[in-house]
Design a protein around this motif. Structure first.
Motif, PDB file in Angstrom:
ATOM      1  N   LEU A 221       0.865  -1.009  -0.086  1.00  0.00           N
ATOM      2  CA  LEU A 221      -0.053  -0.093  -0.172  1.00  0.00           C
ATOM      3  C   LEU A 221       0.846   1.162   0.141  1.00  0.00           C
ATOM      4  O   LEU A 221       1.532   1.626   0.956  1.00  0.00           O
ATOM      5  CB  LEU A 221      -0.996   0.006   1.247  1.00  0.00           C
ATOM      6  CG  LEU A 221      -1.796  -1.358   1.534  1.00  0.00           C
ATOM      7  CD1 LEU A 221      -2.636  -1.262   2.681  1.00  0.00           C
ATOM      8  CD2 LEU A 221      -2.717  -1.457   0.391  1.00  0.00           C
ATOM      9  N   SER A 284     -10.924  -3.598  -2.764  1.00  0.00           N
ATOM     10  CA  SER A 284     -10.047  -4.560  -2.124  1.00  0.00           C
ATOM     11  C   SER A 284     -10.342  -5.974  -2.468  1.00  0.00           C
ATOM     12  O   SER A 284      -9.352  -6.595  -2.377  1.00  0.00           O
ATOM     13  CB  SER A 284     -10.853  -4.202  -0.473  1.00  0.00           C
ATOM     14  OG  SER A 284     -10.887  -3.051   0.180  1.00  0.00           O
ATOM     15  N   ARG A 299      -1.276  -0.917  -4.217  1.00  0.00           N
ATOM     16  CA  ARG A 299      -2.315   0.108  -4.436  1.00  0.00           C
ATOM     17  C   ARG A 299      -1.713   1.307  -4.002  1.00  0.00           C
ATOM     18  O   ARG A 299      -1.055   1.723  -2.921  1.00  0.00           O
ATOM     19  CB  ARG A 299      -3.355  -0.408  -3.091  1.00  0.00           C
ATOM     20  CG  ARG A 299      -4.433   0.586  -3.005  1.00  0.00           C
ATOM     21  CD  ARG A 299      -5.181   0.883  -4.124  1.00  0.00           C
ATOM     22  NE  ARG A 299      -6.511   1.635  -3.915  1.00  0.00           N
ATOM     23  CZ  ARG A 299      -6.826   2.706  -4.073  1.00  0.00           C
ATOM     24  NH1 ARG A 299      -5.990   3.411  -4.810  1.00  0.00           N
ATOM     25  NH2 ARG A 299      -7.912   3.271  -3.746  1.00  0.00           N
ATOM     26  N   LYS A 301      -2.330   5.505  -3.195  1.00  0.00           N
ATOM     27  CA  LYS A 301      -3.328   6.379  -2.769  1.00  0.00           C
ATOM     28  C   LYS A 301      -2.696   7.477  -2.218  1.00  0.00           C
ATOM     29  O   LYS A 301      -1.450   7.502  -1.608  1.00  0.00           O
ATOM     30  CB  LYS A 301      -4.083   5.608  -1.660  1.00  0.00           C
ATOM     31  CG  LYS A 301      -5.331   6.366  -1.300  1.00  0.00           C
ATOM     32  CD  LYS A 301      -6.360   5.680  -0.163  1.00  0.00           C
ATOM     33  CE  LYS A 301      -6.913   4.383  -0.886  1.00  0.00           C
ATOM     34  NZ  LYS A 301      -8.017   4.072   0.139  1.00  0.00           N
ATOM     35  N   TRP A 311      -6.782   3.425   4.238  1.00  0.00           N
ATOM     36  CA  TRP A 311      -6.615   2.268   3.638  1.00  0.00           C
ATOM     37  C   TRP A 311      -7.348   0.965   4.645  1.00  0.00           C
ATOM     38  O   TRP A 311      -7.035  -0.327   4.608  1.00  0.00           O
ATOM     39  CB  TRP A 311      -4.986   1.625   3.669  1.00  0.00           C
ATOM     40  CG  TRP A 311      -4.267   2.265   2.176  1.00  0.00           C
ATOM     41  CD1 TRP A 311      -5.138   2.199   1.230  1.00  0.00           C
ATOM     42  CD2 TRP A 311      -3.173   2.546   2.385  1.00  0.00           C
ATOM     43  NE1 TRP A 311      -4.008   2.742   0.372  1.00  0.00           N
ATOM     44  CE2 TRP A 311      -2.923   2.962   1.023  1.00  0.00           C
ATOM     45  CE3 TRP A 311      -2.020   2.891   3.334  1.00  0.00           C
ATOM     46  CZ2 TRP A 311      -1.713   3.361   0.496  1.00  0.00           C
ATOM     47  CZ3 TRP A 311      -0.883   3.388   2.657  1.00  0.00           C
ATOM     48  CH2 TRP A 311      -0.706   3.738   1.243  1.00  0.00           C
ATOM     49  N   GLU A 314      -8.734  -2.085   2.642  1.00  0.00           N
ATOM     50  CA  GLU A 314      -8.009  -3.009   2.370  1.00  0.00           C
ATOM     51  C   GLU A 314      -7.151  -3.641   3.328  1.00  0.00           C
ATOM     52  O   GLU A 314      -7.096  -5.044   3.318  1.00  0.00           O
ATOM     53  CB  GLU A 314      -6.679  -2.177   1.393  1.00  0.00           C
ATOM     54  CG  GLU A 314      -7.302  -1.765   0.126  1.00  0.00           C
ATOM     55  CD  GLU A 314      -7.604  -0.078   0.133  1.00  0.00           C
ATOM     56  OE1 GLU A 314      -7.989   0.223   1.517  1.00  0.00           O
ATOM     57  OE2 GLU A 314      -7.695   0.393  -0.722  1.00  0.00           O
TER      58      GLU A 314
END
Length: 353
Positions: A221, A284, A299, A301, A311, A314
């Motif tokens: 992430l 997700s 991912r 962001k 997050w 996720e």
């Protein structure tokens, strides 16, 4: 970019150099590094070119030059040293429809000659589109210092073993293997002169499928900073380069995606003003599905103070599925003091990130 960088296949092809003096000799030295056959069009040759002719390194043609003289050439260098004659030769070559480089006349060039760092088969080409050749040479010097002299030999060894690796390992394991080879002990051994030991270590790793590479998390992430791609962390860039699938939203700076592998799948997710692509819960689920297929996932962001809350869905999905994941924060630029006209801080202090 006004020019597009590309490597041309030269094996079995013909390169024509118009001119028989020092400029022509300079281009000849360059092309002799390739597997192309060089043909010189000139009334006379200087001592260096005549020596190459005697060694059968080049061909020499005299007589009238017409468009037919250039037919089928992979590349033409015009290097007579006379601007007027160069322009005339350029016109004839263009009539033949070939790619032309006229020395010291960028307006007459279809292709520019870059500064080159040669670790054959590893080649680094540095171009400035003719605007700053001195800068190009400075960059070349720094790259020369970065790359060990015999790196090309290691690359050649890897090339000879690619077929063996393809037989023994899957695509992802092969990517992990080559990353380990070029950033780990194999490269270090080879750079120290222990080529045989390095080769044996590489062959053993392919044979056994075992090498000293820590298994990365299934998903990363990665936070993108609001200030742009230049605020990405090194770890974030590395995870992008390792990813098979990248999930991003409309807030992602397009320059951030330039760090990714070209063959990585890119999936636009999330919400946008005036429309809804799909809910975060579906995103997700898509991440989990991609991981289940054996893909390495990133991912992206936007980064803010509530990064863990951003997050949360996720993270919850990964925890429920028992999947490993890694959170890679971004760099958040802090406010700076107002500056004076000379560029210094107005109050004598400056906040830095």
């Amino acid at each position: 970019m006004k020019t597009f960088p590309m490597f041309l296949t030269m094996t079995g092809r013909r390169v024509i150099i118009v001119g028989g003096g020092e400029q022509a000799a300079q281009k000849c030295r360059l092309i002799l590094k390739t597997e192309a056959r060089i043909e010189i069009l000139a009334h006379a040759l200087d001592a260096e070119l005549r020596g190459l002719l005697e060694q059968d390194e080049i061909d020499w043609r005299t007589g009238p030059i017409t468009p037919a003289s250039f037919s089928g050439a992979a590349l033409v260098f015009v290097a007579t040293g006379c601007p007027g004659l160069d322009a005339a030769m350029h016109r004839l070559a263009k009539e033949a429809g070939v790619v032309v480089n006229v020395v010291d006349q960028p307006d007459l060039c279809d292709a520019m000659t870059p500064s080159i760092v040669d670790r054959d088969p590893v080649v680094v080409a540095i171009g400035t589109e003719g605007t700053a050749p001195v800068l190009g040479r400075q960059i070349k010097t720094k790259v020369e210092e970065m790359l060990e002299p015999r790196l090309g030999d290691l690359a050649s060894l890897a090339g000879r073993l690619r077929g063996f690796a393809a037989q023994r390992l899957g695509p992802r394991d092969r990517r992990d293997l080559w990353r380990w080879v070029f950033s780990g002990p194999v490269r270090a051994l080879h750079a120290k002169g222990a080529e045989a030991h390095a080769a044996q270590k590489l062959k053993s790793a392919i044979e056994t499928g075992s090498f000293e590479e820590a298994a990365p998390s299934a998903a990363a992430l990665v936070a993108t900073a609001p200030g742009g791609a230049d605020l990405m962390t090194l770890r974030g860039v590395k995870r992008l380069q390792e990813a098979d699938v990248i999930f991003y939203d409309r807030s992602t700076d397009p320059q951030v995606l330039e760090f990714a592998r070209r063959d990585a799948e890119r999936v636009l997710v999330g919400e946008a003003t005036g429309c809804r692509l799909w809910p975060s819960s579906k995103t997700s689920q898509l991440l989990v599905s991609a991981i289940a297929q054996g893909k390495r996932v990133v991912r992206l962001k936007g980064c803010d103070e509530t990064i863990f809350e951003s997050w949360s869905e996720e993270i919850s999905e990964f925890d429920d599925a028992g999947l490993s994941y890694e959170i890679v924060p971004g760099v958040t630029p802090q406010m700076r003091s107002p500056v004076t006209q000379d560029g210094g801080p107005a109050n004598g202090k400056e906040l830095v990130a």
